[in-house]
Design a protein around this motif. Structure first.
Motif, PDB file in Angstrom:
ATOM      1  N   LYS A  54      14.813  17.069  19.443  1.00 61.73           N
ATOM      2  CA  LYS A  54      15.445  17.966  20.143  1.00 61.73           C
ATOM      3  C   LYS A  54      16.988  18.063  20.344  1.00 61.73           C
ATOM      4  CE  LYS A  54      14.669  18.995  25.117  1.00 61.73           C
ATOM      5  NZ  LYS A  54      13.794  18.454  26.525  1.00 61.73           N
ATOM      6  N   GLY A  55      17.370  19.412  20.753  1.00 62.81           N
ATOM      7  CA  GLY A  55      18.890  19.303  20.825  1.00 62.81           C
ATOM      8  C   GLY A  55      19.406  19.951  19.490  1.00 62.81           C
ATOM      9  N   GLN A  56      20.858  19.647  19.151  1.00 60.48           N
ATOM     10  CA  GLN A  56      21.308  19.851  18.084  1.00 60.48           C
ATOM     11  C   GLN A  56      21.040  19.099  16.687  1.00 60.48           C
ATOM     12  OE1 GLN A  56      25.715  19.948  19.057  1.00 60.48           O
ATOM     13  NE2 GLN A  56      25.412  21.971  19.684  1.00 60.48           N
ATOM     14  N   THR A  57      20.574  19.465  15.754  1.00 60.41           N
ATOM     15  CA  THR A  57      20.197  18.788  14.562  1.00 60.41           C
ATOM     16  C   THR A  57      20.714  19.364  13.292  1.00 60.41           C
ATOM     17  OG1 THR A  57      18.040  19.893  14.251  1.00 60.41           O
ATOM     18  CG2 THR A  57      18.066  17.829  15.744  1.00 60.41           C
ATOM     19  N   TRP A  58      20.820  18.548  12.188  1.00 60.06           N
ATOM     20  CA  TRP A  58      20.995  19.248  10.931  1.00 60.06           C
ATOM     21  C   TRP A  58      20.531  18.346   9.850  1.00 60.06           C
ATOM     22  CZ3 TRP A  58      24.265  16.698  14.274  1.00 60.06           C
ATOM     23  CH2 TRP A  58      24.874  15.581  14.008  1.00 60.06           C
ATOM     24  N   THR A  59      20.252  18.867   8.745  1.00 57.33           N
ATOM     25  CA  THR A  59      19.795  18.260   7.546  1.00 57.33           C
ATOM     26  C   THR A  59      20.897  18.187   6.467  1.00 57.33           C
ATOM     27  OG1 THR A  59      17.732  19.273   7.976  1.00 57.33           O
ATOM     28  CG2 THR A  59      18.017  18.365   5.969  1.00 57.33           C
ATOM     29  N   VAL A  60      21.354  17.087   5.998  1.00 57.52           N
ATOM     30  CA  VAL A  60      22.185  16.673   4.908  1.00 57.52           C
ATOM     31  C   VAL A  60      21.246  16.773   3.806  1.00 57.52           C
ATOM     32  CG1 VAL A  60      23.655  14.902   3.974  1.00 57.52           C
ATOM     33  CG2 VAL A  60      23.302  14.960   6.251  1.00 57.52           C
ATOM     34  N   GLU A  61      21.692  17.740   2.869  1.00 58.78           N
ATOM     35  CA  GLU A  61      20.961  18.064   1.692  1.00 58.78           C
ATOM     36  C   GLU A  61      21.683  17.187   0.495  1.00 58.78           C
ATOM     37  OE1 GLU A  61      18.676  19.919   1.314  1.00 58.78           O
ATOM     38  OE2 GLU A  61      18.715  21.197   2.943  1.00 58.78           O
ATOM     39  N   GLU A  62      20.954  16.996  -0.705  1.00 61.48           N
ATOM     40  CA  GLU A  62      21.497  16.173  -1.802  1.00 61.48           C
ATOM     41  C   GLU A  62      22.791  16.573  -2.293  1.00 61.48           C
ATOM     42  OE1 GLU A  62      19.964  14.202  -5.942  1.00 61.48           O
ATOM     43  OE2 GLU A  62      18.490  15.434  -4.627  1.00 61.48           O
ATOM     44  N   LYS A  63      22.769  17.898  -2.398  1.00 58.93           N
ATOM     45  CA  LYS A  63      24.116  18.359  -3.147  1.00 58.93           C
ATOM     46  C   LYS A  63      25.480  18.187  -2.080  1.00 58.93           C
ATOM     47  CE  LYS A  63      23.421  23.025  -1.733  1.00 58.93           C
ATOM     48  NZ  LYS A  63      23.385  24.624  -2.200  1.00 58.93           N
ATOM     49  N   ASP A  64      25.086  18.176  -0.831  1.00 60.19           N
ATOM     50  CA  ASP A  64      26.123  18.199   0.453  1.00 60.19           C
ATOM     51  C   ASP A  64      26.572  16.761   0.411  1.00 60.19           C
ATOM     52  OD1 ASP A  64      25.967  20.827   0.922  1.00 60.19           O
ATOM     53  OD2 ASP A  64      24.629  20.674   2.510  1.00 60.19           O
ATOM     54  N   ALA A  65      25.624  15.749   0.304  1.00 63.38           N
ATOM     55  CA  ALA A  65      25.879  14.386   0.133  1.00 63.38           C
ATOM     56  C   ALA A  65      26.686  14.065  -0.864  1.00 63.38           C
ATOM     57  CB  ALA A  65      24.650  13.550   0.178  1.00 63.38           C
ATOM     58  N   ALA A  66      26.398  14.434  -2.208  1.00 63.33           N
ATOM     59  CA  ALA A  66      27.241  14.002  -3.269  1.00 63.33           C
ATOM     60  C   ALA A  66      28.666  14.827  -3.164  1.00 63.33           C
ATOM     61  CB  ALA A  66      26.481  14.834  -4.651  1.00 63.33           C
ATOM     62  N   HIS A  67      28.686  16.080  -2.822  1.00 65.29           N
ATOM     63  CA  HIS A  67      30.132  16.583  -2.549  1.00 65.29           C
ATOM     64  C   HIS A  67      30.988  16.049  -1.480  1.00 65.29           C
ATOM     65  CE1 HIS A  67      33.056  19.755  -2.474  1.00 65.29           C
ATOM     66  NE2 HIS A  67      33.201  19.822  -1.087  1.00 65.29           N
ATOM     67  N   GLY A  68      30.286  15.410  -0.347  1.00 64.27           N
ATOM     68  CA  GLY A  68      30.793  14.473   0.417  1.00 64.27           C
ATOM     69  C   GLY A  68      31.667  13.286  -0.185  1.00 64.27           C
ATOM     70  N   LEU A  69      30.669  12.667  -0.849  1.00 60.79           N
ATOM     71  CA  LEU A  69      31.231  11.368  -1.798  1.00 60.79           C
ATOM     72  C   LEU A  69      32.532  11.634  -2.607  1.00 60.79           C
ATOM     73  CD1 LEU A  69      27.840   9.718  -2.780  1.00 60.79           C
ATOM     74  CD2 LEU A  69      29.441   8.855  -0.973  1.00 60.79           C
TER      75      LEU A  69
END
Length: 347
Positions: A330-345
């Motif tokens: 409930k409330g503000q949520t977001w999903t971390v995709e695999e490519k986003d996670a790799a980009h973040g690294l």
């Protein structure tokens, strides 16, 4: 104070196997026996009964009653009692405290259990001294009390526990004293009340404040110095030859003479346990010019804290299905995709 199926017990059923360890002659012994006599009268069940205490001589009480018990921390017994009633409103909770534990470090907790109207019996043993810590003056000690912390006499004005309780919103106020044969009746009335029932019990400290209450508890003076408050009965004392009437000019009580038993002609007031104004006047009467008011002084119930909390919970969950996953999402949520996670690294 709880809707229970009465069971048959005796005083012996409420005596634990613990050695009672108070000073010989302490008034706590008499209060313990009064409570153990009262519990069979009200059909209490040891399996459904909890005694909660803080710190002080009085707070050894749970060890000596064959029921559930909780010896808590200084001044915080009301907070524990509130939690117990919210967790299981069907439990019959008795709170044991003293004038130091309940009126000093625990004054704020006492106030909140009263204003919330938690369904429990609150017995405040008032010996007007700190007995456990060797006789310092307490919040209820009279002005001029000599003690280790007031060697030339206390200059403090004493707190009035019953006046404090009324000011905190209590709906039941009563007074008794340790060796009174009427104390069980006062405790029965407190238990019958639905809500926070506050009972001030004057208690003799044989070591540090010996015979402090003899001026109204001794048999030879009791009739002249006590006025027992019985609902619907006139406020008479000195074997009916004196009574309490309302002074209309000052809106306070006054002592009047009663001639030939005609208390109506003398203007003696009839006690009404639902009259909050009268209750305030009775608990604030200065002893000496006035008698000591004892018995049930105020009894005007209203819905209890835990019953309203339970009703609120029931309303909130009515027609709803418990779903922990939905609650967490409930409330503000977001999903971390695999490519986003790799980009973040890589960043």
């Amino acid at each position: 104070m709880n809707d229970m199926t009465p069971i048959e017990t005796t005083l012996k059923d409420w005596e634990s196997d613990q050695e009672v360890r108070w000073c010989p002659g302490c008034g706590d012994y008499a209060i313990l026996k009064a409570v153990q006599r009262t519990l069979p009268m009200i059909g209490a069940d040891p399996k459904n009964t909890v005694f909660v205490s803080g710190i002080g001589c009085s707070s050894r009480f749970p060890y000596y009653v064959e029921s559930y018990g909780f010896h808590t921390i200084h001044g915080r017994a009301p907070a524990f009692a509130t939690g117990i009633k919210l967790a299981n409103p069907d439990l019959d909770v008795w709170l044991v405290t003293g004038d130091g534990d309940g009126m000093s470090i625990g004054g704020n907790h006492t106030m909140h259990v009263l204003r919330r109207n938690v369904n429990c019996q609150i017995m405040l043993f008032n010996n007007e001294i700190y007995g456990l810590t060797k006789g310092q003056y307490s919040p209820t000690s009279r002005t001029g009390t000599n003690s280790p912390t007031s060697p030339v006499g206390s200059v403090d004005r004493p707190a009035l526990p019953c006046a404090f309780a009324l000011g905190s919103g209590a709906r039941f106020i009563a007074r008794g004293y340790d060796v009174s044969k009427d104390l069980p009746e006062v405790l029965k009335a407190a238990h019958a009340h639905q809500g926070a029932a506050f009972i001030e019990i004057f208690q003799n400290c044989i070591v540090y404040n010996k015979d402090r209450f003899d001026d109204f508890t001794q048999k030879k003076v009791a009739a002249d110095t006590q006025v027992w408050c019985n609902d619907g009965e006139p406020l008479l004392f000195v074997k009916g030859t004196k009574g309490l009437a309302l002074d209309h000019e000052t809106l306070s009580l006054k002592v009047v003479d009663v001639v030939d038993g005609d208390w109506q002609a003398a203007g003696v007031m009839v006690h009404n346990v639902k009259n909050r104004g009268l209750a305030h006047m009775l608990v604030e009467m200065p002893f000496g010019p006035f008698p000591m008011a004892l018995g049930v002084i105020y009894d005007d119930p209203r819905p209890t804290f835990e019953s309203e909390v339970v009703a609120e919970r029931a309303k909130l969950i009515d027609g709803k299905t418990a779903d922990l996953g939905k609650l967490l999402a409930k409330g503000q949520t977001w999903t971390v995709e695999e490519k986003d996670a790799a980009h973040g690294l890589m960043d």
